[in-house]
Write a protein that holds these residues in place. Structure first.
Motif, mmCIF file in Angstrom:
data_model
loop_
_atom_site.group_PDB
_atom_site.id
_atom_site.type_symbol
_atom_site.label_atom_id
_atom_site.label_comp_id
_atom_site.label_asym_id
_atom_site.label_seq_id
_atom_site.Cartn_x
_atom_site.Cartn_y
_atom_site.Cartn_z
ATOM 1 N N PHE A 137 0.799 -1.223 0.000
ATOM 2 C CA PHE A 137 0.000 0.000 0.000
ATOM 3 C C PHE A 137 0.836 1.280 0.000
ATOM 4 O O PHE A 137 0.284 2.366 0.206
ATOM 5 N N LEU A 138 2.147 1.187 -0.212
ATOM 6 C CA LEU A 138 2.964 2.385 -0.233
ATOM 7 C C LEU A 138 2.514 3.325 -1.350
ATOM 8 O O LEU A 138 1.927 2.892 -2.346
ATOM 9 N N VAL A 139 2.777 4.603 -1.187
ATOM 10 C CA VAL A 139 2.407 5.597 -2.191
ATOM 11 C C VAL A 139 3.341 5.456 -3.394
ATOM 12 O O VAL A 139 4.555 5.536 -3.259
ATOM 13 N N ILE A 140 2.750 5.232 -4.574
ATOM 14 C CA ILE A 140 3.524 5.033 -5.798
ATOM 15 C C ILE A 140 3.118 6.072 -6.827
ATOM 16 O O ILE A 140 1.946 6.145 -7.222
ATOM 17 N N MET A 141 4.092 6.871 -7.277
ATOM 18 C CA MET A 141 3.864 7.872 -8.317
ATOM 19 C C MET A 141 4.700 7.510 -9.532
ATOM 20 O O MET A 141 5.911 7.306 -9.413
ATOM 21 N N ILE A 164 2.250 15.281 -3.938
ATOM 22 C CA ILE A 164 2.588 14.487 -2.756
ATOM 23 C C ILE A 164 1.642 14.834 -1.610
ATOM 24 O O ILE A 164 1.152 13.945 -0.894
ATOM 25 N N GLU A 165 1.372 16.123 -1.450
ATOM 26 C CA GLU A 165 0.454 16.544 -0.391
ATOM 27 C C GLU A 165 -0.924 15.902 -0.571
ATOM 28 O O GLU A 165 -1.575 15.491 0.405
ATOM 29 N N THR A 166 -1.389 15.790 -1.813
ATOM 30 C CA THR A 166 -2.683 15.164 -2.088
ATOM 31 C C THR A 166 -2.725 13.740 -1.559
ATOM 32 O O THR A 166 -3.732 13.306 -0.982
ATOM 33 N N PRO A 222 -3.126 1.681 4.564
ATOM 34 C CA PRO A 222 -2.081 2.224 5.441
ATOM 35 C C PRO A 222 -1.214 3.213 4.671
ATOM 36 O O PRO A 222 -0.904 3.000 3.496
ATOM 37 N N ASN A 223 -0.832 4.293 5.321
ATOM 38 C CA ASN A 223 -0.086 5.354 4.653
ATOM 39 C C ASN A 223 1.043 5.818 5.566
ATOM 40 O O ASN A 223 0.894 6.741 6.354
ATOM 41 N N SER A 224 2.177 5.153 5.455
ATOM 42 C CA SER A 224 3.317 5.501 6.320
ATOM 43 C C SER A 224 3.847 6.897 6.021
ATOM 44 O O SER A 224 4.402 7.561 6.900
ATOM 45 N N LEU A 225 3.684 7.350 4.775
ATOM 46 C CA LEU A 225 4.106 8.716 4.436
ATOM 47 C C LEU A 225 3.316 9.732 5.259
ATOM 48 O O LEU A 225 3.877 10.710 5.762
ATOM 49 N N LYS A 226 2.038 9.487 5.411
ATOM 50 C CA LYS A 226 1.194 10.389 6.210
ATOM 51 C C LYS A 226 1.578 10.331 7.680
ATOM 52 O O LYS A 226 1.623 11.377 8.353
ATOM 53 N N LEU A 227 1.850 9.138 8.188
ATOM 54 C CA LEU A 227 2.228 9.009 9.598
ATOM 55 C C LEU A 227 3.476 9.832 9.909
ATOM 56 O O LEU A 227 3.581 10.448 10.969
ATOM 57 N N LYS A 228 4.419 9.843 8.975
ATOM 58 C CA LYS A 228 5.674 10.555 9.212
ATOM 59 C C LYS A 228 5.579 12.037 8.892
ATOM 60 O O LYS A 228 6.078 12.880 9.652
ATOM 61 N N ALA A 229 4.945 12.359 7.758
ATOM 62 C CA ALA A 229 4.944 13.751 7.304
ATOM 63 C C ALA A 229 3.919 14.620 8.023
ATOM 64 O O ALA A 229 4.204 15.776 8.338
#
Length: 344
Positions: free
Chosen positions: A102-106, A142-144, A179-186
């Protein structure tokens, strides 16, 4: 007044970005062109990212994601978009023990074509961004995916963001927030230990959902393919296509159930494969087709015991009837076995 609104809009965007902290977020860049990797790294660095890895090959990209999944992956499509999108699709489906599907992939690209957009959308990637992009544009995208990431869906052939255009249409597909680990950290700026604990808990729930839903839907698809093959004459070319798809799908279910140590489901998969082999070499069509149906219905009932085999058979027949009606409609395109998954 228009200038004032524009200026306020930009200030609002900057304020939103300033509320995010990327210094602990882990990012992986895949791009075969060194200059592009450097440009992407520079843009990420300007946004505040500090833990940035980059690779030049798809094999290295896949290996890195499996060994240490990042919070954000940016990957270049140009030159190998089909291979990249197949890899993303496999990762999203949790194949081969993927730790974080589920990691964010662009995905990045220099040219936007209909074929590329279709592949990226169907892969389950979060985004497609065209080069050359500015730091501001990258930051906004990324913010989106931190603040307004799309909910995910799980179907037979697709795991990823829900991109249905007509949300008013009824659907049996459930949505869930990945799950969004980027959100948890950022956004939440949790410590490394807090992120690890919370992410592990969220991933366990999400992976369990992914595996159970994928298995249920794949098993239902196996039943559909059995019914479609059963109603065709043995010599029909459609039967061969259905059996090929059945084989591939059953092997995928067998491998997933093997990883999960679901022994009874694995045994039903082996019986399905044995029946398919008998049908392919022309041994006793009626008994083999009966075995295929019995094993297929037993498989889905084993994986999702909340319904009886009779209930599943009724649901299968109803779905097959819909497929037949679509195929027989005057304006419909000829039915294709590969498109059967659309019924789910």
């Amino acid at each position: 007044m228009a200038f004032f609104r524009l200026k306020c809009g930009k200030v609002g965007q900057l304020n939103a970005m300033s509320r995010l902290s990327f210094d602990s977020a882990e990012t992986l860049i895949y791009d075969p062109v060194a200059a592009n990797r450097t440009a992407t790294r520079a843009a990420l660095y300007n946004l505040g990212f500090r833990r940035i890895e980059s690779v030049a090959t798809l094999d290295a990209f896949e290996d890195q994601i499996r060994r240490r999944p990042p919070d954000l992956a940016l990957c270049e499509a140009q030159g190998a978009d089909a291979e990249l999108c197949s890899l993303i699709q496999m990762l999203r489906q949790g194949a081969n023990g993927t730790y974080n599907p589920f990691l964010v992939i662009m995905v990045t690209a220099w040219e936007k074509t209909n074929a590329l957009v279709s592949r990226v959308v169907n892969s389950g990637a979060d985004d497609l961004i065209l080069r050359p992009f500015s730091t501001t544009v990258l930051g906004q995208r990324i913010e989106t995916h931190i603040e307004r990431r799309k909910s995910f869906v799980i179907t037979t052939d697709y795991v990823g963001p829900d991109r249905r255009r007509d949300t008013s249409r009824a659907s049996n597909v459930d949505l869930f927030d990945p799950p969004n680990s980027l959100k948890l950290k950022a956004k939440y700026r949790l410590s490394a230990d807090e992120v690890a604990t919370r992410l592990e808990n969220e991933l366990k729930v999400a992976r369990d959902l992914l595996h159970s839903e994928k298995l249920r839907r794949d098993a239902f698809q196996i039943c559909i393919l059995w019914r479609l093959a059963q109603e065709q004459p043995a010599a029909s070319p459609d039967v061969s296509a259905y059996l090929t798809k059945l084989t591939n799908l059953t092997r995928a279910v067998r491998d997933r159930t093997n990883d999960l140590s679901m022994l009874e489901a694995m045994e039903w998969c082996e019986q399905i494969l044995a029946a398919i082999e008998a049908l392919q070499i022309g041994i006793d069509r009626n008994p083999s087709m009966h075995l295929l149906g019995h094993a297929s219905l037993s498989l889905i009932q084993t994986l999702a015991p909340e319904k009886s085999t009779a209930d599943y058979l009724a649901q299968v027949d109803a779905t097959v009837a819909i497929i037949r009606a679509r195929a027989q409609a005057p304006a419909a395109q000829p039915a294709k076995p590969a498109a059967v998954a659309a019924a789910q």
